[in-house]
Every structure is written in C-alpha cells, then in structure tokens.
Write a protein that holds these residues in place. Structure first.
Motif, PDB file in Angstrom:
ATOM      1  N   ARG A  56     -28.137 -24.464   0.127  1.00 29.52           N
ATOM      2  CA  ARG A  56     -27.489 -24.193  -1.168  1.00 29.52           C
ATOM      3  C   ARG A  56     -25.976 -24.365  -1.113  1.00 29.52           C
ATOM      4  O   ARG A  56     -25.291 -24.211  -2.129  1.00 29.52           O
ATOM      5  N   GLY A  57     -25.426 -24.630   0.081  1.00 28.47           N
ATOM      6  CA  GLY A  57     -23.997 -24.909   0.207  1.00 28.47           C
ATOM      7  C   GLY A  57     -23.105 -23.696   0.419  1.00 28.47           C
ATOM      8  O   GLY A  57     -21.887 -23.813   0.376  1.00 28.47           O
ATOM      9  N   TRP A  58     -23.693 -22.524   0.656  1.00 32.68           N
ATOM     10  CA  TRP A  58     -22.895 -21.324   0.867  1.00 32.68           C
ATOM     11  C   TRP A  58     -22.332 -21.246   2.284  1.00 32.68           C
ATOM     12  O   TRP A  58     -21.245 -20.709   2.492  1.00 32.68           O
ATOM     13  N   ILE A  59     -23.102 -21.725   3.245  1.00 32.57           N
ATOM     14  CA  ILE A  59     -22.662 -21.678   4.639  1.00 32.57           C
ATOM     15  C   ILE A  59     -22.906 -23.027   5.298  1.00 32.57           C
ATOM     16  O   ILE A  59     -23.593 -23.890   4.737  1.00 32.57           O
ATOM     17  N   GLU A  60     -22.333 -23.190   6.475  1.00 39.34           N
ATOM     18  CA  GLU A  60     -22.578 -24.367   7.308  1.00 39.34           C
ATOM     19  C   GLU A  60     -23.055 -23.858   8.660  1.00 39.34           C
ATOM     20  O   GLU A  60     -22.424 -22.978   9.245  1.00 39.34           O
ATOM     21  N   VAL A  61     -24.186 -24.396   9.115  1.00 37.33           N
ATOM     22  CA  VAL A  61     -24.743 -23.982  10.395  1.00 37.33           C
ATOM     23  C   VAL A  61     -24.415 -25.062  11.417  1.00 37.33           C
ATOM     24  O   VAL A  61     -24.707 -26.234  11.201  1.00 37.33           O
ATOM     25  N   HIS A  62     -23.765 -24.665  12.500  1.00 36.68           N
ATOM     26  CA  HIS A  62     -23.414 -25.600  13.568  1.00 36.68           C
ATOM     27  C   HIS A  62     -24.196 -25.209  14.813  1.00 36.68           C
ATOM     28  O   HIS A  62     -23.984 -24.123  15.372  1.00 36.68           O
ATOM     29  N   GLN A  63     -25.098 -26.078  15.234  1.00 36.16           N
ATOM     30  CA  GLN A  63     -25.954 -25.812  16.382  1.00 36.16           C
ATOM     31  C   GLN A  63     -25.126 -25.401  17.593  1.00 36.16           C
ATOM     32  O   GLN A  63     -24.178 -26.087  17.965  1.00 36.16           O
ATOM     33  N   GLY A  64     -25.468 -24.267  18.171  1.00 34.51           N
ATOM     34  CA  GLY A  64     -24.786 -23.798  19.372  1.00 34.51           C
ATOM     35  C   GLY A  64     -23.469 -23.093  19.117  1.00 34.51           C
ATOM     36  O   GLY A  64     -22.884 -22.511  20.025  1.00 34.51           O
ATOM     37  N   LYS A  65     -22.972 -23.144  17.879  1.00 33.80           N
ATOM     38  CA  LYS A  65     -21.684 -22.511  17.567  1.00 33.80           C
ATOM     39  C   LYS A  65     -21.844 -21.332  16.627  1.00 33.80           C
ATOM     40  O   LYS A  65     -21.092 -20.381  16.692  1.00 33.80           O
TER      41      LYS A  65
END
Length: 75
Positions: A56-65
């Motif tokens: 939905r654009g509220w957050i950004e998920v960065h693998q491993g971070k």
C-alpha cells in the motif's frame, strides 16, 4: 463485536503512527520479533501486516535491513 485480527491491528497502528507524526519517513520499524512480542503474536501475522503496508506504500521493506516508513507515505 469480534476482535480485530492481529495483522489488521498492526496495520492500523502503524498507519496511525505515521499520520500522527510519531513515525517519520525513513524511521525504522521494530523487528518482526519485537512486533510479535508487542502484539503477543507469531511472526506470520506480523509479516502479513508488513507485506500489506509495503504493497500500500506506507513502508518499504529491505531484506536483511528491516522495514522503514516510506519517503512519501500515502496521504
């Protein structure tokens, strides 16, 4: 009234925190383990909530971070 599913509760709480300014763009969200502890839930509904927030654009998920508030969350 039936209790709200945990994943919806997480979604609502994160969106409310972003809208109120408690969470700012770029802020890191707690880890899946920390959120699981906070909501007394397994990792599965927490991951689902984070995936929906990401879609939905509220957050950004960065693998491993980790998960971060989006630079420009929806209004």
């Amino acid at each position: 009234m039936p209790r709200q599913p945990v994943y919806e509760q997480v979604i609502d709480d994160v969106i409310r925190s972003i809208q109120s300014g408690t969470l700012q763009p770029g802020d890191k969200l707690p880890s899946i383990a920390e959120l699981g502890e906070q909501y007394r839930a397994s990792a599965t509904p927490i991951r689902l909530a984070l995936r929906i927030l990401d879609e939905r654009g509220w957050i950004e998920v960065h693998q491993g971070k980790g998960s971060f508030v989006a630079a420009e969350p929806p209004a």
